[in-house]
Design a protein around this motif. Structure first.
Motif, PDB file in Angstrom:
ATOM      1  N   ASN A  88       0.869  -1.176   0.000  1.00 11.36           N
ATOM      2  CA  ASN A  88       0.000   0.000   0.000  1.00 11.36           C
ATOM      3  C   ASN A  88       0.907   1.227   0.000  1.00 11.36           C
ATOM      4  OD1 ASN A  88      -2.959  -0.959   0.499  1.00 11.36           O
ATOM      5  ND2 ASN A  88      -1.715  -2.146   1.929  1.00 11.36           N
ATOM      6  N   TYR A  89       0.956   1.914  -1.144  1.00  6.54           N
ATOM      7  CA  TYR A  89       1.950   2.967  -1.340  1.00  6.54           C
ATOM      8  C   TYR A  89       1.288   4.317  -1.596  1.00  6.54           C
ATOM      9  CZ  TYR A  89       5.212  -0.929  -2.212  1.00  6.54           C
ATOM     10  OH  TYR A  89       5.969  -2.065  -2.110  1.00  6.54           O
ATOM     11  N   LEU A  90       1.936   5.341  -1.083  1.00  6.38           N
ATOM     12  CA  LEU A  90       1.670   6.706  -1.509  1.00  6.38           C
ATOM     13  C   LEU A  90       2.831   7.106  -2.408  1.00  6.38           C
ATOM     14  CD1 LEU A  90       0.121   9.372  -1.446  1.00  6.38           C
ATOM     15  CD2 LEU A  90       1.363   9.960   0.652  1.00  6.38           C
ATOM     16  N   ARG A 111       3.846  -4.081 -10.933  1.00  6.22           N
ATOM     17  CA  ARG A 111       4.906  -4.147  -9.918  1.00  6.22           C
ATOM     18  C   ARG A 111       4.367  -3.791  -8.540  1.00  6.22           C
ATOM     19  NH1 ARG A 111      10.192  -4.319 -11.801  1.00  6.22           N
ATOM     20  NH2 ARG A 111      10.457  -3.907 -14.031  1.00  6.22           N
ATOM     21  N   ILE A 112       3.419  -2.856  -8.511  1.00  9.08           N
ATOM     22  CA  ILE A 112       2.759  -2.432  -7.288  1.00  9.08           C
ATOM     23  C   ILE A 112       1.262  -2.438  -7.568  1.00  9.08           C
ATOM     24  CG2 ILE A 112       4.737  -1.040  -6.549  1.00  9.08           C
ATOM     25  CD1 ILE A 112       3.269   1.460  -7.449  1.00  9.08           C
ATOM     26  N   PRO A 113       0.408  -2.274  -6.555  1.00  4.11           N
ATOM     27  CA  PRO A 113      -1.025  -2.205  -6.836  1.00  4.11           C
ATOM     28  C   PRO A 113      -1.341  -1.117  -7.858  1.00  4.11           C
ATOM     29  CG  PRO A 113      -0.658  -2.432  -4.486  1.00  4.11           C
ATOM     30  CD  PRO A 113       0.691  -2.231  -5.104  1.00  4.11           C
ATOM     31  N   PHE A 114      -2.438  -1.309  -8.568  1.00  5.40           N
ATOM     32  CA  PHE A 114      -2.828  -0.410  -9.644  1.00  5.40           C
ATOM     33  C   PHE A 114      -2.760   1.045  -9.190  1.00  5.40           C
ATOM     34  CE2 PHE A 114      -6.336   1.758 -11.994  1.00  5.40           C
ATOM     35  CZ  PHE A 114      -5.735   1.746 -13.240  1.00  5.40           C
ATOM     36  N   LEU A 115      -2.113   1.872 -10.005  1.00  3.40           N
ATOM     37  CA  LEU A 115      -1.823   3.256  -9.657  1.00  3.40           C
ATOM     38  C   LEU A 115      -3.035   4.140  -9.929  1.00  3.40           C
ATOM     39  CD1 LEU A 115       0.764   4.739  -8.668  1.00  3.40           C
ATOM     40  CD2 LEU A 115       1.245   5.249 -11.061  1.00  3.40           C
ATOM     41  N   VAL A 177      -1.650   5.158  -4.323  1.00  5.16           N
ATOM     42  CA  VAL A 177      -2.256   6.463  -4.534  1.00  5.16           C
ATOM     43  C   VAL A 177      -1.164   7.425  -4.988  1.00  5.16           C
ATOM     44  CG1 VAL A 177      -3.548   8.356  -3.499  1.00  5.16           C
ATOM     45  CG2 VAL A 177      -3.992   6.008  -2.774  1.00  5.16           C
ATOM     46  N   MET A 178      -1.393   8.055  -6.139  1.00  2.00           N
ATOM     47  CA  MET A 178      -0.401   8.944  -6.746  1.00  2.00           C
ATOM     48  C   MET A 178      -0.731  10.397  -6.445  1.00  2.00           C
ATOM     49  SD  MET A 178       2.218   9.287  -8.739  1.00  2.00           S
ATOM     50  CE  MET A 178       2.863  10.947  -8.714  1.00  2.00           C
ATOM     51  N   ASP A 214      -3.375  11.886   6.356  1.00  2.00           N
ATOM     52  CA  ASP A 214      -4.338  11.831   7.449  1.00  2.00           C
ATOM     53  C   ASP A 214      -5.537  10.975   7.072  1.00  2.00           C
ATOM     54  OD1 ASP A 214      -5.504  12.696  10.004  1.00  2.00           O
ATOM     55  OD2 ASP A 214      -6.895  13.845   8.757  1.00  2.00           O
ATOM     56  N   ALA A 215      -6.018  11.120   5.829  1.00  2.00           N
ATOM     57  CA  ALA A 215      -7.199  10.380   5.393  1.00  2.00           C
ATOM     58  C   ALA A 215      -6.924   8.886   5.289  1.00  2.00           C
ATOM     59  CB  ALA A 215      -7.682  10.921   4.046  1.00  2.00           C
ATOM     60  N   MET A 216      -5.737   8.515   4.827  1.00  2.00           N
ATOM     61  CA  MET A 216      -5.408   7.103   4.653  1.00  2.00           C
ATOM     62  C   MET A 216      -4.997   6.434   5.957  1.00  2.00           C
ATOM     63  SD  MET A 216      -5.940   6.288   1.489  1.00  2.00           S
ATOM     64  CE  MET A 216      -5.017   4.759   1.279  1.00  2.00           C
ATOM     65  N   GLY A 217      -4.554   7.238   6.936  1.00  2.00           N
ATOM     66  CA  GLY A 217      -4.185   6.678   8.225  1.00  2.00           C
ATOM     67  C   GLY A 217      -3.117   5.606   8.102  1.00  2.00           C
ATOM     68  N   ASP A 218      -3.352   4.474   8.792  1.00  2.00           N
ATOM     69  CA  ASP A 218      -2.360   3.390   8.778  1.00  2.00           C
ATOM     70  C   ASP A 218      -2.572   2.433   7.615  1.00  2.00           C
ATOM     71  OD1 ASP A 218      -4.694   2.232   9.583  1.00  2.00           O
ATOM     72  OD2 ASP A 218      -3.934   1.428  11.482  1.00  2.00           O
ATOM     73  N   ALA A 219      -3.429   2.795   6.648  1.00  2.00           N
ATOM     74  CA  ALA A 219      -3.651   1.930   5.477  1.00  2.00           C
ATOM     75  C   ALA A 219      -2.437   1.910   4.554  1.00  2.00           C
ATOM     76  CB  ALA A 219      -4.887   2.389   4.705  1.00  2.00           C
ATOM     77  N   LEU A 220      -1.585   2.929   4.618  1.00  2.00           N
ATOM     78  CA  LEU A 220      -0.377   2.990   3.794  1.00  2.00           C
ATOM     79  C   LEU A 220       0.815   2.460   4.593  1.00  2.00           C
ATOM     80  CD1 LEU A 220      -0.866   6.603   2.396  1.00  2.00           C
ATOM     81  CD2 LEU A 220      -1.170   4.488   1.106  1.00  2.00           C
TER      82      LEU A 220
END
Length: 304
Positions: A88-90, A111-115, A177-178, A214-220
């Motif tokens: 889970n990437y920012l 390579r990573i989840p869909f951007l 999330v880009m 802040d919105a994504m919290g610990d999801a990333l």
């Protein structure tokens, strides 16, 4: 393979094939989206979402193949080792041109989840592509200027709430999330108007980035700090299609997300100052990295 064809033949051919690729993938995308909207069960809708991503990754894969066949781009990419499809990437990147988007899609596809990119609200009206982005859960944002907020203070905070709402759906699935932190594409005029302290970059907009974290919290679980440069300078989509881009370089750096990066950016002055200091330091390092990459690219072009 087809890069040696005369331009008068090559360009119309690649435009035709790219257009056909849009139609071939968008039609089943829309059909599956309709099925997803009609299904009453969450598990079935999640399965449809995975199918939609598979269609989108195939779409990008065909685009990548066409650019390999019709262009002679020299790619120099560093830092892809260790990336995960289930992460889970920012993804943070400087913004040079619209070419950045297909470049990032090529480098990170499968390579990573869909951007997914943050898009301006008005882009939803782009024929075929706008509805496709909506179907793929791209977050559409409506940002208000400082002048608008001064005239209509009741709108204050809505952009933050929209960011939180857009990110909420990504908290329970692998996602990338880009965010183009500069908020706009680089041009010398914008650079001068801002009085940017960086040589190759515009000023970063720390507030929007803080809202996303802040919105994504610990999801990333990590930040991917991406620096992108073009050896001949920023180029347009027309240049890409016409085969006029010869040198593209990316540097990827994975960074941990420290707990100190979460906070109330709007109301906590101490956190806001600390966060801005962190963003500015990252941007200075990115500016230095871009300078090194352009120096090597220039030597390569002169040597070629």
């Amino acid at each position: 393979m087809f890069a040696s064809l005369p331009r008068l033949l090559r360009v119309p051919l690649v435009v035709l094939l790219l257009s056909l690729n849009v139609v071939v993938h968008v039609l089943p995308l829309f059909a599956l989206t309709l099925v997803k909207l009609l299904l009453p069960f969450a598990a079935a809708r999640r399965a449809c979402s995975r199918g939609l991503v598979a269609i989108a990754e195939s779409w990008i894969g065909v685009n990548n193949l066409l650019f390999e066949l019709f262009t002679r781009i020299h790619w120099q990419v560093e830092g892809l080792d260790g990336l995960r499809r289930d992460g889970n990437y920012l993804v943070l990147c400087n913004h040079q041109s619209w070419v950045d988007i297909p470049v990032l899609q090529k480098v990170f596809n499968r390579r990573i989840p869909f951007l997914r990119f943050f898009l301006k609200q008005q882009l939803i009206w782009v024929p075929l592509l706008g509805p496709a982005w909506w179907a793929l859960d791209f977050p559409f944002m409506k940002r208000y200027s400082r002048e608008t907020l001064q005239r209509h203070p009741e709108l204050r905070g809505r952009d933050r709430d929209a960011t939180r709402h857009a990110c909420a759906k990504f908290r329970h699935l692998p996602v990338s999330v880009m965010n183009f932190v500069e908020g706009t594409r680089f041009t010398p005029a914008k650079h001068d108007a801002q009085g940017s302290p960086y040589q190759y970059l515009l000023r970063p907009r720390a507030g929007g980035l803080a809202f996303v974290l802040d919105a994504m919290g610990d999801a990333l679980h990590a930040i991917l700090d991406v620096t992108i440069v073009y050896g001949e300078g920023p180029r347009s989509m027309k240049d890409l299609v016409a085969g006029r881009i010869r040198d593209i370089r990316l540097h990827v750096r994975e960074c941990a997300i420290d707990a100190t990066l979460h906070g109330d950016y709007e109301n906590d002055a101490a956190f806001r100052e600390r966060f801005q200091t962190w963003v500015n330091a990252m941007w200075q390092a990115k500016d230095d990295q871009a300078g090194r990459m352009l120096e090597v690219a220039g030597q390569s072009i002169q040597g070629g």
